[in-house]
Scaffold this motif. Sequence first.
Motif: not given
Length: 150
Positions: A21-30, A65-71, A107-112
């Motif tokens: 509750p004292t630490l802001k939750n936020s997404a951090s996407i690369s 055709a490319i592989q995109i890595n989303i984390e 905490n999720n990683q996707k490869l497309e």
Amino acid sequence: TNPTNQNTDNDRYKDGEDLTPTLKNSASISISISNKNFNMDFLNIGLAFIGGGVINPDMIIAKPAIQINIENSGTDYSSYLDYDVVFYVSNTEVIKIPISKGKIEPNNQKLEIKNFDIKAKDVPKIIINAITTESVNWDAKIENVEYEKY
């Protein structure tokens, strides 16, 4: 925490349901690209020039055709992710393709694997001429990344 504030860290979670509750939750996407394959159709391009030098604007000249890595290495989800896949030939922008994704969990990683069609009309005429006369360098980059943050 602050008893007069239901959300001390001003993220999307009230203090009673927030694990930190004292630490802001936020997404951090690369986002990154790997395994680029541009699949040039030199036969189509060559036949067009042999047949009189006129290229049909709807003729597909490349099928990259490319592989995109989303984390998302953050502690919160993002309800959306928008970015552009931009293709370059010899450092000249050829086409920018906007991509939109829905929710990206923490905490999720996707490869497309993404497949695209690049038509003659997408490519500046000067680049079409270069493609037919010399070896050019293709590249793909991720640009203009936007997602929900707190």
